[in-house]
Design an enzyme around this catalytic site. Sequence first.
Site, PDB file in Angstrom:
ATOM      1  N   HIS A  39     -29.754  -7.892  51.836  1.00  0.00           N
ATOM      2  CA  HIS A  39     -30.382  -7.293  50.652  1.00  0.00           C
ATOM      3  C   HIS A  39     -31.906  -7.410  50.723  1.00  0.00           C
ATOM      4  O   HIS A  39     -32.585  -7.481  49.699  1.00  0.00           O
ATOM      5  CB  HIS A  39     -29.827  -7.914  49.358  1.00  0.00           C
ATOM      6  CG  HIS A  39     -28.388  -7.553  49.135  1.00  0.00           C
ATOM      7  ND1 HIS A  39     -28.000  -6.356  48.578  1.00  0.00           N
ATOM      8  CD2 HIS A  39     -27.244  -8.208  49.465  1.00  0.00           C
ATOM      9  CE1 HIS A  39     -26.666  -6.302  48.544  1.00  0.00           C
ATOM     10  NE2 HIS A  39     -26.196  -7.411  49.087  1.00  0.00           N
ATOM     11  N   SER A  72     -10.688  13.628  62.129  1.00  0.00           N
ATOM     12  CA  SER A  72     -10.832  12.191  62.360  1.00  0.00           C
ATOM     13  C   SER A  72      -9.462  11.559  62.540  1.00  0.00           C
ATOM     14  O   SER A  72      -8.547  11.786  61.730  1.00  0.00           O
ATOM     15  CB  SER A  72     -11.549  11.571  61.153  1.00  0.00           C
ATOM     16  OG  SER A  72     -11.117  10.251  60.952  1.00  0.00           O
ATOM     17  N   GLY A 127     -14.094  -0.693  55.642  1.00  0.00           N
ATOM     18  CA  GLY A 127     -14.037  -1.520  54.435  1.00  0.00           C
ATOM     19  C   GLY A 127     -14.200  -2.999  54.681  1.00  0.00           C
ATOM     20  O   GLY A 127     -13.864  -3.817  53.829  1.00  0.00           O
ATOM     21  N   GLY A 129     -17.183  -4.411  55.693  1.00  0.00           N
ATOM     22  CA  GLY A 129     -18.598  -4.783  55.678  1.00  0.00           C
ATOM     23  C   GLY A 129     -19.217  -4.747  57.065  1.00  0.00           C
ATOM     24  O   GLY A 129     -20.220  -5.412  57.330  1.00  0.00           O
ATOM     25  N   SER A 132     -18.875   0.734  59.231  1.00  0.00           N
ATOM     26  CA  SER A 132     -18.170   1.848  59.858  1.00  0.00           C
ATOM     27  C   SER A 132     -18.797   3.183  59.441  1.00  0.00           C
ATOM     28  O   SER A 132     -18.812   4.136  60.225  1.00  0.00           O
ATOM     29  CB  SER A 132     -16.686   1.807  59.507  1.00  0.00           C
ATOM     30  OG  SER A 132     -16.508   1.830  58.115  1.00  0.00           O
ATOM     31  N   SER A 133     -19.343   3.273  58.234  1.00  0.00           N
ATOM     32  CA  SER A 133     -19.957   4.545  57.795  1.00  0.00           C
ATOM     33  C   SER A 133     -21.220   4.835  58.588  1.00  0.00           C
ATOM     34  O   SER A 133     -21.443   5.978  59.016  1.00  0.00           O
ATOM     35  CB  SER A 133     -20.337   4.508  56.320  1.00  0.00           C
ATOM     36  OG  SER A 133     -19.389   3.880  55.562  1.00  0.00           O
ATOM     37  N   GLU A 165     -26.467   9.454  53.886  1.00  0.00           N
ATOM     38  CA  GLU A 165     -25.702   8.553  53.022  1.00  0.00           C
ATOM     39  C   GLU A 165     -26.306   8.485  51.610  1.00  0.00           C
ATOM     40  O   GLU A 165     -25.589   8.526  50.615  1.00  0.00           O
ATOM     41  CB  GLU A 165     -25.634   7.154  53.658  1.00  0.00           C
ATOM     42  CG  GLU A 165     -24.714   6.229  52.894  1.00  0.00           C
ATOM     43  CD  GLU A 165     -24.029   5.187  53.764  1.00  0.00           C
ATOM     44  OE1 GLU A 165     -24.039   5.316  55.009  1.00  0.00           O
ATOM     45  OE2 GLU A 165     -23.478   4.249  53.198  1.00  0.00           O
ATOM     46  N   ASP A 177     -28.312  -0.725  58.502  1.00  0.00           N
ATOM     47  CA  ASP A 177     -27.088  -0.411  59.249  1.00  0.00           C
ATOM     48  C   ASP A 177     -27.331   0.718  60.248  1.00  0.00           C
ATOM     49  O   ASP A 177     -26.858   0.666  61.388  1.00  0.00           O
ATOM     50  CB  ASP A 177     -25.963  -0.024  58.284  1.00  0.00           C
ATOM     51  CG  ASP A 177     -25.711  -1.095  57.239  1.00  0.00           C
ATOM     52  OD1 ASP A 177     -26.129  -2.249  57.467  1.00  0.00           O
ATOM     53  OD2 ASP A 177     -25.126  -0.771  56.194  1.00  0.00           O
ATOM     54  N   TYR A 229     -24.173  -2.762  43.781  1.00  0.00           N
ATOM     55  CA  TYR A 229     -25.245  -2.656  44.789  1.00  0.00           C
ATOM     56  C   TYR A 229     -26.427  -1.888  44.201  1.00  0.00           C
ATOM     57  O   TYR A 229     -27.581  -2.319  44.301  1.00  0.00           O
ATOM     58  CB  TYR A 229     -24.695  -1.964  46.038  1.00  0.00           C
ATOM     59  CG  TYR A 229     -25.672  -1.831  47.182  1.00  0.00           C
ATOM     60  CD1 TYR A 229     -25.716  -2.786  48.193  1.00  0.00           C
ATOM     61  CD2 TYR A 229     -26.562  -0.754  47.255  1.00  0.00           C
ATOM     62  CE1 TYR A 229     -26.600  -2.672  49.246  1.00  0.00           C
ATOM     63  CE2 TYR A 229     -27.453  -0.632  48.301  1.00  0.00           C
ATOM     64  CZ  TYR A 229     -27.469  -1.588  49.304  1.00  0.00           C
ATOM     65  OH  TYR A 229     -28.363  -1.468  50.339  1.00  0.00           O
TER      66      TYR A 229
END
Length: 387
Positions: A39, A72, A127, A129, A132-133, A165, A177, A229
């Site tokens: 963060h 996918s 999912g 953390g 993956s995105s 994103e 990321d 977030y």
Amino acid sequence: MSTSTDAGGRSMSTFAELHGRTPEGEWAAPGRVNLIGEHTDYNLGFVLPIALPQTVRVQAARRTDGLLRLWSAQGGGPVTELRVAELAPGAVPGWAGYPAGVVWALRDAGHPVGGADIRLDSDVPGGAGLSSSAALECAVAAAYDDLYRLGLPAPELALLAQRAENAFVGVPCGIMDQMASMCCRPGAALFLDSRDLATRHVPFDLAGAGLALLVLDTRVKHDLGDGAYAALRAGCEKAAALLGLPALRSLDAAGLPAALAQLPDDLRPLVRHVVTENARVEAAVAALDAGDLAALGPVLTAGHASLRDDYRVSCPETDLAVEAALAAGAHGARMTGGGFGGSVIALVDATAADRVVAAVTAAFRAAGHAEPRTLTAVPAEGARRLA
Ligand code: GLA
């Protein structure tokens, strides 16, 4: 189109089966774990991630008719067909929004890109953390950069992936990321300054030091994550504004007490976390530079305490994994990523890895939680062309 399944029941349509031709190439981009610096990115501070060996892989070929055809292996279902010219923020739900968002961001930035046939596959746990995105976005960005001969530098592709994103999918993430997925190198952690995207590859030879970095996926994803977030990010921006600073990065440990005195109660712990976390990244880099990898341990554990007590993004499962790992002899442990579940990293002697995994698993079983999934993190390579 014929479809087969692998041993795990996963759909395994080939590119030729899906798109009726052969791909022009194949690209990969990794997930990540962040060693320390949580963060801090959207506060324009420091982070220290490594790329994982687990990747999203993209096979792709250009199309001349302006269609983007996406499939996918993890998403399941038929090919998603979109018109590149009609892509608009918020219009593409689900996993397809990430690759579509990258194409939209490239076009919105004025790059001359058209359609493509795309097949995606991934072994980055979703999912958990582990980004993956970002891996998905960066794999598609790397493929488009090559296919359409854009020649964009990796940090610019990372920014475009982040824009996909933020603006297309609608998640207000920072830049860590995407920079990790684009820029990391094998055997090194990426010391990133989020203010100017300056990077340094800091050698991180775990095996040479007789150490291992465990990733313990708690398999918990709390729904409050996304809204929380955004709220934390807004709290940090409000605090910076009240202090008359461009971002909390501008505040250091010496200035912290005076700054805290000026802030309302609810913002103080956020600011304390960000300032102390930036200092922890610098301490971690110093430990790596000195070749004293075990000295990283207490820095990780202090980072977890700050996320738990000040930033309040840990949860009972991540706290339990940290406590059980430390009790079993880990040098240090902390949650990694945005929080509200996800994964814990634990720095352990290589010879103690099995014991620590067994201890955390036993603690989860005793508490009635599902068994954590375990990976061993090896600092791996960022986005690249495979074929
Ligand atoms: C998520 C975001 C990152 C970063 C971390 C917390 O992973 O995508 O940009 O803010 O949370 O450090």
